[in-house]
Design a protein around this motif. Structure first.
Motif, PDB file in Angstrom:
ATOM      1  N   ILE A   9     -40.178   3.450  -3.599  1.00  0.00           N
ATOM      2  CA  ILE A   9     -39.115   2.850  -2.803  1.00  0.00           C
ATOM      3  C   ILE A   9     -38.965   1.402  -3.220  1.00  0.00           C
ATOM      4  O   ILE A   9     -39.954   0.673  -3.285  1.00  0.00           O
ATOM      5  N   ASN A 413     -34.943   5.263  -0.574  1.00  0.00           N
ATOM      6  CA  ASN A 413     -35.698   5.649   0.623  1.00  0.00           C
ATOM      7  C   ASN A 413     -35.477   7.129   0.898  1.00  0.00           C
ATOM      8  O   ASN A 413     -35.204   7.547   2.014  1.00  0.00           O
ATOM      9  N   SER A 414     -35.624   7.931  -0.139  1.00  0.00           N
ATOM     10  CA  SER A 414     -35.200   9.332  -0.079  1.00  0.00           C
ATOM     11  C   SER A 414     -36.026  10.192   0.862  1.00  0.00           C
ATOM     12  O   SER A 414     -35.554  11.227   1.324  1.00  0.00           O
ATOM     13  N   LYS A 416     -37.291   8.889   3.646  1.00  0.00           N
ATOM     14  CA  LYS A 416     -37.205   8.182   4.939  1.00  0.00           C
ATOM     15  C   LYS A 416     -38.554   7.598   5.359  1.00  0.00           C
ATOM     16  O   LYS A 416     -38.901   7.576   6.535  1.00  0.00           O
ATOM     17  N   SER A 595     -29.102   1.740   3.818  1.00  0.00           N
ATOM     18  CA  SER A 595     -29.408   1.304   5.178  1.00  0.00           C
ATOM     19  C   SER A 595     -30.367   2.318   5.772  1.00  0.00           C
ATOM     20  O   SER A 595     -30.542   3.429   5.251  1.00  0.00           O
ATOM     21  N   TYR A 596     -31.010   1.951   6.885  1.00  0.00           N
ATOM     22  CA  TYR A 596     -31.830   2.921   7.604  1.00  0.00           C
ATOM     23  C   TYR A 596     -30.965   3.925   8.350  1.00  0.00           C
ATOM     24  O   TYR A 596     -31.462   4.883   8.923  1.00  0.00           O
ATOM     25  N   SER A 597     -29.668   3.683   8.356  1.00  0.00           N
ATOM     26  CA  SER A 597     -28.735   4.615   8.967  1.00  0.00           C
ATOM     27  C   SER A 597     -27.689   5.000   7.920  1.00  0.00           C
ATOM     28  O   SER A 597     -27.745   4.557   6.770  1.00  0.00           O
ATOM     29  N   ASN A 598     -26.702   5.828   8.317  1.00  0.00           N
ATOM     30  CA  ASN A 598     -25.628   6.240   7.421  1.00  0.00           C
ATOM     31  C   ASN A 598     -24.282   5.924   8.055  1.00  0.00           C
ATOM     32  O   ASN A 598     -24.134   5.960   9.280  1.00  0.00           O
ATOM     33  N   GLY A 649     -25.615   7.757  11.703  1.00  0.00           N
ATOM     34  CA  GLY A 649     -27.056   7.965  11.667  1.00  0.00           C
ATOM     35  C   GLY A 649     -27.689   7.885  13.040  1.00  0.00           C
ATOM     36  O   GLY A 649     -27.011   7.930  14.068  1.00  0.00           O
ATOM     37  N   THR A 650     -29.000   7.711  13.050  1.00  0.00           N
ATOM     38  CA  THR A 650     -29.759   7.716  14.302  1.00  0.00           C
ATOM     39  C   THR A 650     -30.304   6.340  14.682  1.00  0.00           C
ATOM     40  O   THR A 650     -30.941   6.190  15.719  1.00  0.00           O
TER      41      THR A 650
END
Length: 733
Positions: A9, A413-414, A416, A595-598, A649-650
Motif C-alpha cells: 500500500i 488499498n485493495s 482495505k 479515498s477510504y470511501s467511494n 461508501g461507508t
C-alpha cells in the motif's frame, strides 16, 4: 511482482508539525523611517501621509546622491542616516513557513522573543489537497507570523521570495518539491491565493489597497526547471521554448500571480530563454509583466544572476553592459553585489542613464512604503498589534496538521487494510530510514519549526507495542540490514515501511538521474513485504488528496531533461510532458488518489450545449482568436455546470473533485485533456452534494496556437468528471 509477494500500500507524504514553542526574551523595536518624535521628519515630504506614495517616492529619490542611489540597488540596502532611513534586507524566505536564509545577518532571525515559526508541508504536498482555502489560509499565517517577527524587532525586511511557481515539468528536477506541480491552472491558483494571504488581501481579492502585511514574490520568471543535470546547470542553461508552450504552460502561473494575486514582487530566473537571459529580457519584464499584466512592484534577480550575464553566459561584453542590460530590461534590485560594484562605471561610460536607476528605486521604495516602513512607528499602524502570541499558535499548528492530512495521497488499498484500527493493532513494526528523521520532514527553505513529531513518534502514541528498525542507514541506501528488518516484520501484526528521498537525493542544485528508489530500498521493501503476516503499508516521503503530477516509469529517463517541449513529436518518438500532452506509459495519472470511501458523479445541468462565436469575414480559419472576442463577449459566453457528487461508501471523507475538458478532435498540439476547475467536498457516508462551476470558454476552452495566440476551435468538446463525460459544441461561424 511475483505471486508470493504480498500487496503493498503506497502513501505519499512530507511532514506534520503539531505543537507550539515560543521563548520569551526581551523584545527589540522594529526598524522604520519617518520617526514622528524626530523634528526633522516634518521637513521631509516623503514622510507625509497626505501625499501619494508616488509623490513621496519621487521626493525621496530627489534627495539622494548617486552613490546613495547605487547602494540601494542590492538586496542588502544600507541605511541613509542623514535622512533617518534604516538599512533594509530584501532577501527573506517563506516557501512553506517563515524560514532561515542561512545567515542571521539576512532579513529574519530567530534569536529574540520568537524562536520558531509554523512549518507547513512542502508545497507539492499542500497542492495535492486541491483545496484553495487551505492555500490561502497558509499564506495568511505566513504573512501574519512574518509581521510578528518584524514587530518583535527580529526582521530587517518584509519582502519574502515565495512562492516558487515554476511548472514541475520533469520529475527529475530537484526543486519540483517546492512547486504546486505540473498543471498551470493549479499552479496559477495556488500562486494567486498564497500571495493574497501573505500580503493581507481577502480570499476573493480586491480588498488589499496600498497597505501590505508582508510582500510576496513569485519566482522564478520564467521557464526555469533544471538545476544541475548531467553537467548542464541552471546558470548557463538556455531553455529553448516554443511560443505555444510559453503561452499555455510556463507563463499562466505568473500571469495569475500578477494580475489576480497582485504580487508586489517577481524574481527573474538564472537561465536564458531562447538565447536571452531572463533578467535582461525587456519583452519579459517590462513589456509582458508590467505592460500586458499591469505588474506594480519590484523585480529582483535570482542571486548573482546579473554577474552571470558577463562572467558565465557571455551575453554581456562587459560588467557595465550587464548592468545596463538588466536595468533597461526592467529589473530593479540585484541579489548580490555586482550592481554595487559596476553601476557607477556604467554611468560614466554612458551605457546607462541615471533615470534608469531612479526608475528602479521608484519601485523599491514604493514597496517599502506600502509595507508601512516610512509611516512612523509600525507598532502604532495597521498590523502593529500582531505579536509573538500569534506565532506557533494552536490555530496555526492545527492548520499545518490539516494541510498535511489533506495532502497525503493514498495510491493503493485493495484489501482495505487502511485505516488501521487502533484496538485491533496490537503490535507494529516501523521500518525505514525516514521513520525518525526530523530534518527530512522539514523539506528545504525551512525555518525552525515550533516542534517536530516524526512518523515513528506519532505511531508510538497510536500503538503501544512498536518495534523500529532503520533498514537503510541513509536515503541513498548503499547498504541495508535486510535480515534484521525481515526478522522484526515476522514478529508483529502490521508493518509500516517509511522510505523515500531526502535532501541528499533531490534539492536545489541537484537533479535526479532516475525515477526509482535509491540503492537497496526496493530490495528491502520487497523482502519485508514477503515476510510480513499481512500486506504492508509503504509510506514514501518525496517531493497527497490527489497527485498534482504524473508518475512516469523509469523508462522516461531516456528523455533528455534539457528538452523543454511539452507537446509530443511522434515522428521522433518524443512522448511529450505532463498529463496534458504525454503519450507514454504512466505509473499513476495526474489527479490519481484513492479515498477510504467511494464517490460517484453525474452531470445535473449544463446551461449551454451549443456555444456560438461569430468571426470576422476576413478570418478563413475554423477557429476564433480570444483577443478578437474581447472582454465583454468573453463574459457573455460564460455558463454554469452543476455536478452531483455522492459518497457511496461507508465512511465520511473529504474529496477533491477535478473537472476536465477535452476536444473530440485532437492534433495540432491540442491537450489530451485540461483541468479547468476543482473543488474539495466533505461528505458523510451516503451523503450527496452539488458543485457548481462557472466555465468561461475564452479561458477554459481555448488553446494556444503555434504563434502563442489563444484560440477557440470549432467542434465537439467533452466535459469530464471522474468517468462521466458530457458533450458540448462550439460553433464558429
Amino acid at each position: 511482482m511475483n505471486e508470493k509477494m504480498k500487496l503493498i500500500i503506497l502513501i505519499v507524504t512530507v511532514f506534520i508539525n503539531i505543537t507550539s514553542l515560543v521563548h520569551l526574551v526581551e523584545s527589540v523595536s522594529p526598524p522604520f523611517a519617518c520617526d514622528l518624535s524626530n523634528p526633522s521628519t516634518k521637513l521631509y515630504p516623503f514622510c507625509s501621509n497626505t501625499l501619494s506614495i508616488s509623490q513621496r517616492v519621487q521626493d525621496l529619490i530627489s534627495r539622494l546622491t548617486l552613490d546613495e542611489k547605487i547602494a540601494q540597488l542590492v538586496n542588502t540596502a544600507p541605511p541613509i542616516p542623514r535622512l533617518g532611513i534604516p538599512s533594509y534586507q530584501w532577501w527573506d524566505e517563506a516557501l512553506h513557513g517563515v524560514a532561515y536564509v542561512g545567515n542571521t545577518t539576512y532579513g529574519i532571525n530567530f534569536n529574540g522573543t520568537i524562536r520558531s515559526a509554523t512549518s507547513f508541508p512542502q508545497v507539492i504536498l499542500t497542492a495535492a489537497s486541491f483545496n484553495p482555502q487551505i492555500w490561502f489560509r497558509i499564506g495568511q499565517v505566513i504573512g501574519k507570523e512574518a509581521r510578528a517577527l518584524y514587530n518583535a524587532g527580529q526582521a530587517t525586511g518584509l519582502t519574502f521570495w515565495a512562492p516558487n511557481i515554476n511548472i514541475f515539468r520533469d520529475p527529475r528536477w530537484g526543486r519540483g518539491q517546492e512547486t504546486p506541480g505540473e498543471d498551470p491552472l493549479v499552479t496559477g491558483k495556488y500562486a494567486m491565493l498564497f500571495v493574497r494571504g501573505v500580503q493581507g488581501d481577502s480570499f476573493e481579492g480586491g480588498k488589499l489597497g496600498e497597505h501590505l502585511q508582508a510582500s510576496a514574490c513569485c519566482k522564478h520568471f520564467t521557464a526555469y526547471d533544471l538545476d544541475n543535470w548531467k553537467g548542464v546547470n541552471r546558470f548557463v542553461f538556455d531553455a529553448h521554448v516554443t511560443l505555444q508552450d510559453l503561452a499555455d504552460t510556463f507563463q499562466p502561473p505568473f500571469h495569475s500571480c500578477i494580475e489576480e494575486g497582485k504580487a508586489s514582487g517577481i524574481m527573474c530566473a538564472y537561465n536564458l530563454v531562447n538565447g536571452v537571459p531572463n533578467c535582461a529580457d525587456y519583452n519579459l519584464l517590462s513589456k509582458t509583466a508590467r505592460g500586458k499584466w499591469g505588474f506594480q512592484g519590484y523585480i529582483v534577480s535570482d542571486c548573482d544572476s546579473v554577474a552571470l550575464l558577463h562572467d558565465e553566459q557571455g551575453y554581456a561584453k562587459s560588467p557595465e553592459d550587464a548592468i545596463a542590460d538588466v536595468l533597461k530590461a526592467g529589473m530593479d534590485v540585484d541579489c548580490g553585489n555586482y550592481m554595487l560594484n559596476h553601476t557607477k562605471s556604467a554611468i560614466k561610460q554612458k551605457k546607462l542613464a541615471e533615470s534608469e536607476i531612479d526608475r528602479a528605486l521608484g519601485n523599491l521604495f514604493s514597496v517599502r512604503m506600502r509595507l508601512g516602513l516610512f509611516n512612523g512607528n509600525p507598532l502604532k499602524l495597521p498590523y502593529g498589534n500582531i505579536g509573538p502570541d500569534q506565532v506557533c499558535s494552536k490555530e496555526h499548528q492545527d492548520l499545518a496538521l490539516e494541510a498535511a492530512r489533506e495532502g497525503i495521497v493514498l495510491l493503493k488499498n485493495s484489501v482495505k487494510l487502511l485505516p488501521l484500527g487502533k484496538s485491533k493493532t496490537r503490535s507494529l513494526a516501523v521500518i525505514g530510514h525516514n521513520a525518525d528523521e526530523p530534518h527530512t520532514l522539514l523539506g528545504n527553505y525551512e525555518g525552525p519549526p515550533c516542534n517536530i513529531v516524526t512518523p515513528l513518534q506519532a505511531l508510538h502514541s497510536y500503538v503501544k507495542n512498536v518495534r523500529h528498525h532503520r533498514g537503510c542507514g541513509t536515503a541513498g541506501c548503499t547498504s541495508a540490514s535486510i535480515d534484521k528488518a525481515v526478522k522484526i516484520a515476522k514478529l508483529v501484526d502490521y508493518v509500516v515501511l517509511i522510505m523515500g528521498l531526502d535532501q541528499t537525493q533531490e534539492r536545489e542544485g541537484l537533479d535526479r538521474l532516475d525515477l526509482v528508489l535509491p540503492g537497496k530500498q526496493q530490495e528491502l521493501i520487497t523482502e519485508v513485504a514477503k515476510a510480513a503476516k499481512k500486506p504492508v503499508v509503504l509510506v514514501i516521503l518525496s517531493g497527497g488528496g490527489r497527485l498534482p503530477v504524473t508518475w512516469y516509469p523509469q523508462d522516461f529517463t531516456k528523455v533528455p531533461m534539457t528538452d523543454m517541449r511539452m507537446r509530443p513529436e511522434p515522428s521522433s518518438g518524443y512522448p511529450g510532458r505532463s498529463y496534458r500532452f504525454y503519450e507514454g506509459k504512466k505509473v499513476f495519472e495526474f489527479g490519481y488518489g484513492l479515498s477510504y470511501s467511494n464517490y460517484s458523479y453525474k452531470f445535473i445541468s449544463v446551461a449551454k450545449n451549443n456555444i456560438y462565436f461569430y468571426k470576422r469575414k476576413s478570418n478563413p480559419n475554423s477557429y476564433i482568436l480570444v483577443s478578437e472576442l474581447g472582454t465583454k463577449l468573453c463574459e457573455k459566453s460564460k455558463f454554469w455546470v452543476t455536478i452531483g457528487v455522492e459518497n457511496i461508501g461507508t465512511m465520511a471523507g473529504k474529496h477533491p473533485v477535478l473537472f476536465f475538458v477535452k476536444q473530440a478532435k485532437l492534433g495540432n498540439g491540442k491537450a489530451l485533456k485540461q483541468l479547468v476547475a476543482f473543488q474539495s467536498v466533505k461528505l458523510n457516508a451516503k451523503e450527496k452534494a452539488e458543485i457548481k462551476y462557472e466555465l468561461n470558454p475564452c479561458e477554459h476552452l481555448s488553446t494556444a496556437n503555434e504563434d502563442g495566440s489563444m484560440v477557440i476551435d470549432d467542434g465537439l468538446y467533452y466535459l469530464i468528471v471522474g468517468s462521466e463525460e458530457y458533450p458540448i459544441s462550439v460553433i464558429v461561424v
